[in-house]
Design a protein around this motif. Structure first.
Motif, PDB file in Angstrom:
ATOM      1  N   THR A 199       0.821  -1.213   0.000  1.00 57.05           N
ATOM      2  CA  THR A 199       0.000   0.000   0.000  1.00 57.05           C
ATOM      3  C   THR A 199       0.854   1.262   0.000  1.00 57.05           C
ATOM      4  N   LEU A 200       1.970   1.225   0.732  1.00 53.80           N
ATOM      5  CA  LEU A 200       2.869   2.381   0.720  1.00 53.80           C
ATOM      6  C   LEU A 200       3.428   2.618  -0.682  1.00 53.80           C
ATOM      7  N   ALA A 201       3.877   1.529  -1.330  1.00 53.50           N
ATOM      8  CA  ALA A 201       4.480   1.655  -2.657  1.00 53.50           C
ATOM      9  C   ALA A 201       3.455   2.088  -3.697  1.00 53.50           C
ATOM     10  N   VAL A 202       2.259   1.487  -3.657  1.00 53.51           N
ATOM     11  CA  VAL A 202       1.227   1.812  -4.644  1.00 53.51           C
ATOM     12  C   VAL A 202       0.725   3.242  -4.449  1.00 53.51           C
ATOM     13  N   ARG A 203       0.616   3.689  -3.187  1.00 54.47           N
ATOM     14  CA  ARG A 203       0.152   5.057  -2.923  1.00 54.47           C
ATOM     15  C   ARG A 203       1.082   6.076  -3.571  1.00 54.47           C
ATOM     16  N   LEU A 204       2.382   5.899  -3.385  1.00 52.42           N
ATOM     17  CA  LEU A 204       3.352   6.833  -3.958  1.00 52.42           C
ATOM     18  C   LEU A 204       3.352   6.753  -5.480  1.00 52.42           C
ATOM     19  N   THR A 205       3.361   5.533  -6.022  1.00 52.23           N
ATOM     20  CA  THR A 205       3.397   5.360  -7.473  1.00 52.23           C
ATOM     21  C   THR A 205       2.150   5.926  -8.142  1.00 52.23           C
ATOM     22  N   ALA A 206       0.981   5.628  -7.574  1.00 55.66           N
ATOM     23  CA  ALA A 206      -0.272   6.088  -8.184  1.00 55.66           C
ATOM     24  C   ALA A 206      -0.381   7.603  -8.179  1.00 55.66           C
ATOM     25  N   ASN A 207       0.044   8.242  -7.094  1.00 53.79           N
ATOM     26  CA  ASN A 207      -0.032   9.702  -7.039  1.00 53.79           C
ATOM     27  C   ASN A 207       0.913  10.356  -8.029  1.00 53.79           C
ATOM     28  N   MET A 208       2.093   9.772  -8.215  1.00 51.47           N
ATOM     29  CA  MET A 208       3.031  10.325  -9.185  1.00 51.47           C
ATOM     30  C   MET A 208       2.532  10.134 -10.618  1.00 51.47           C
ATOM     31  N   ILE A 209       1.972   8.972 -10.905  1.00 54.22           N
ATOM     32  CA  ILE A 209       1.496   8.687 -12.264  1.00 54.22           C
ATOM     33  C   ILE A 209       0.282   9.542 -12.604  1.00 54.22           C
ATOM     34  N   ALA A 210      -0.646   9.691 -11.657  1.00 50.46           N
ATOM     35  CA  ALA A 210      -1.909  10.381 -11.944  1.00 50.46           C
ATOM     36  C   ALA A 210      -1.673  11.824 -12.381  1.00 50.46           C
ATOM     37  N   GLY A 211      -0.871  12.558 -11.619  1.00 48.39           N
ATOM     38  CA  GLY A 211      -0.626  13.954 -11.970  1.00 48.39           C
ATOM     39  C   GLY A 211       0.121  14.120 -13.277  1.00 48.39           C
ATOM     40  N   HIS A 212       1.130  13.268 -13.504  1.00 48.58           N
ATOM     41  CA  HIS A 212       1.896  13.365 -14.741  1.00 48.58           C
ATOM     42  C   HIS A 212       1.042  13.008 -15.953  1.00 48.58           C
ATOM     43  N   LEU A 213       0.168  12.022 -15.810  1.00 46.33           N
ATOM     44  CA  LEU A 213      -0.702  11.642 -16.918  1.00 46.33           C
ATOM     45  C   LEU A 213      -1.680  12.765 -17.261  1.00 46.33           C
ATOM     46  N   LEU A 214      -2.219  13.418 -16.239  1.00 41.36           N
ATOM     47  CA  LEU A 214      -3.153  14.519 -16.491  1.00 41.36           C
ATOM     48  C   LEU A 214      -2.463  15.666 -17.208  1.00 41.36           C
ATOM     49  N   MET A 215      -1.260  15.993 -16.811  1.00 40.56           N
ATOM     50  CA  MET A 215      -0.515  17.059 -17.474  1.00 40.56           C
ATOM     51  C   MET A 215      -0.167  16.669 -18.905  1.00 40.56           C
ATOM     52  N   THR A 216       0.155  15.391 -19.131  1.00 45.90           N
ATOM     53  CA  THR A 216       0.467  14.920 -20.480  1.00 45.90           C
ATOM     54  C   THR A 216      -0.762  14.970 -21.374  1.00 45.90           C
ATOM     55  N   LEU A 217      -1.913  14.562 -20.856  1.00 49.30           N
ATOM     56  CA  LEU A 217      -3.149  14.599 -21.638  1.00 49.30           C
ATOM     57  C   LEU A 217      -3.505  16.027 -22.058  1.00 49.30           C
ATOM     58  N   LEU A 218      -3.413  16.949 -21.109  1.00 49.47           N
ATOM     59  CA  LEU A 218      -3.714  18.343 -21.443  1.00 49.47           C
ATOM     60  C   LEU A 218      -2.692  18.919 -22.415  1.00 49.47           C
ATOM     61  N   GLY A 219      -1.429  18.540 -22.238  1.00 49.12           N
ATOM     62  CA  GLY A 219      -0.397  19.037 -23.149  1.00 49.12           C
ATOM     63  C   GLY A 219      -0.562  18.525 -24.569  1.00 49.12           C
ATOM     64  N   ASN A 220      -1.020  17.283 -24.719  1.00 49.39           N
ATOM     65  CA  ASN A 220      -1.205  16.717 -26.058  1.00 49.39           C
ATOM     66  C   ASN A 220      -2.410  17.304 -26.782  1.00 49.39           C
ATOM     67  N   THR A 221      -3.382  17.827 -26.019  1.00 49.58           N
ATOM     68  CA  THR A 221      -4.551  18.428 -26.659  1.00 49.58           C
ATOM     69  C   THR A 221      -4.314  19.869 -27.081  1.00 49.58           C
ATOM     70  N   GLY A 222      -3.183  20.455 -26.683  1.00 45.56           N
ATOM     71  CA  GLY A 222      -2.898  21.843 -27.011  1.00 45.56           C
ATOM     72  C   GLY A 222      -2.914  22.163 -28.501  1.00 45.56           C
ATOM     73  N   PRO A 223      -2.228  21.362 -29.364  1.00 48.71           N
ATOM     74  CA  PRO A 223      -2.223  21.689 -30.796  1.00 48.71           C
ATOM     75  C   PRO A 223      -3.600  21.665 -31.452  1.00 48.71           C
ATOM     76  N   ASN A 224      -4.556  20.971 -30.860  1.00 50.71           N
ATOM     77  CA  ASN A 224      -5.894  20.893 -31.444  1.00 50.71           C
ATOM     78  C   ASN A 224      -6.808  22.012 -30.968  1.00 50.71           C
ATOM     79  N   PHE A 225      -6.363  22.820 -30.007  1.00 50.54           N
ATOM     80  CA  PHE A 225      -7.189  23.886 -29.464  1.00 50.54           C
ATOM     81  C   PHE A 225      -7.091  25.137 -30.330  1.00 50.54           C
ATOM     82  N   PRO A 226      -8.144  25.930 -30.387  1.00 51.70           N
ATOM     83  CA  PRO A 226      -8.035  27.265 -31.017  1.00 51.70           C
ATOM     84  C   PRO A 226      -7.085  28.145 -30.212  1.00 51.70           C
ATOM     85  N   THR A 227      -6.569  29.159 -30.862  1.00 53.48           N
ATOM     86  CA  THR A 227      -5.574  30.022 -30.224  1.00 53.48           C
ATOM     87  C   THR A 227      -6.115  30.692 -28.967  1.00 53.48           C
TER      88      THR A 227
END
Length: 225
Positions: free
Chosen positions: A157-185
Motif C-alpha cells: 500500500t505504501l508503494a502503490v500510494r506513492l506510485t499512483a499519485n506520481m502517475i496520476a498527476g503526470h498523466l493529467l498534465m500529459t493529456l492536457l499538453g497533447n490536446t494543445g495543438p488541437n485547441f483554437p488560439t
C-alpha cells in the motif's frame, strides 16, 4: 517518439545498454555541495530548519523507547523521495518514484526489518497488536485474520500510494499538453493557466507524498517497540 500514453514512464533511454533514466535517482546529490563548500545561505538555513522539525516530530512518534539516531533513517527516506518526486516535475527528468520497482525496493526492506525486529525482540507486544482492546471473544479469530492481512499488505500500500499519485498527476498534465495543438488560439492561454495550476498541485503532492511515506514508516516502526 511517444507510442502510447504511458511511454513517458518508460525507462528506455539507453547508452551502451545502460538504462540512463534511472540515474535521475541520484540527482539529489547535486544539492549536497551547498552544505560543504558554500557559506550558509537561505537554502541551507531553510533545509536545516525543516530537518530539525522532522527530527522532533519523528522522535515524538517513535517514543522514548526508540534507539538514538533512528529518526535519521526516516529523514533520509523523506529527503530521497522528496528529491525524486520534485525533480520529476521538470521536463526531460525521469520520475523514478512512478515505478513500483523503486518504491517497493524502499518500503519492503523497511517493513521486513520492522517485522523481524518486532517478532524476535517483542513477540508478546506484537501479538497484542493483533487483537484490539475490548474485542468480543467471538470476533477474535476474525480480528486476528484482518490485522494479519492489513499488516502484510502494508509495504504494497505504501508503494502503490506513492506510485499512483506520481502517475496520476503526470498523466493529467500529459493529456492536457497533447490536446494543445488541437485547441483554437484563444483557448491556449486557458490551457497554459490550467497547466501552471497543475504544476503547483504536483509540487504540493511531491512534498505531501514524501512526508506521508516517512510518517507512516515511522508509525509502523513505533508499533514494534
Amino acid at each position: 517518439m511517444m507510442t502510447n500514453l504511458f511511454s513517458i514512464f518508460d525507462p528506455s533511454t539507453k547508452l551502451f545498454f545502460l538504462p540512463l533514466n534511472w540515474l535521475s535517482t541520484i540527482l539529489g546529490l547535486l544539492f549536497l555541495p551547498y552544505y560543504f563548500w558554500l557559506i550558509p545561505n537561505r537554502h541551507m538555513i531553510f533545509w536545516n530548519f525543516l530537518m530539525n522539525k522532522l527530527h522532533e516530530e519523528f522522535k515524538n512518534l517513535l517514543g522514548p523507547k526508540s534507539f538514538k539516531g533512528s529518526t535519521f533513517i526516516f529523514i533520509s527516506l523523506f529527503s530521497f523521495i522528496f528529491f525524486n518526486n520534485f525533480l520529476g516535475i521538470f521536463p526531460y527528468i525521469f520520475t523514478s518514484t512512478s515505478h513500483l520497482t523503486l518504491t517497493l525496493s524502499i518500503t519492503l526492506p523497511l517493513w521486513l526489518s520492522f517485522m523481524l525486529f518486532g517478532w524476535i525482540m517483542n513477540s508478546q507486544h506484537m501479538f497484542s497488536h493483533l487483537i484490539p482492546q475490548g474485542t468480543p471473544w467471538i470476533l477474535m479469530p476474525f480480528m486476528v485474520m484482518i490485522e494479519t492481512i492489513s499488516n502484510i499488505i502494508r509495504p504494497g500500500t505504501l508503494a502503490v500510494r506513492l506510485t499512483a499519485n506520481m502517475i496520476a498527476g503526470h498523466l493529467l498534465m500529459t493529456l492536457l499538453g497533447n490536446t494543445g495543438p488541437n485547441f483554437p488560439t484563444i483557448f491556449i492561454f486557458i490551457l497554459i493557466f490550467i497547466q501552471i495550476l497543475l504544476l503547483i498541485l504536483e509540487s504540493a503532492v511531491a512534498i505531501i507524498q514524501s512526508y506521508v511515506i516517512a510518517i507512516l514508516s515511522t508509525l509502523y516502526s513505533s508499533e514494534t517497540n
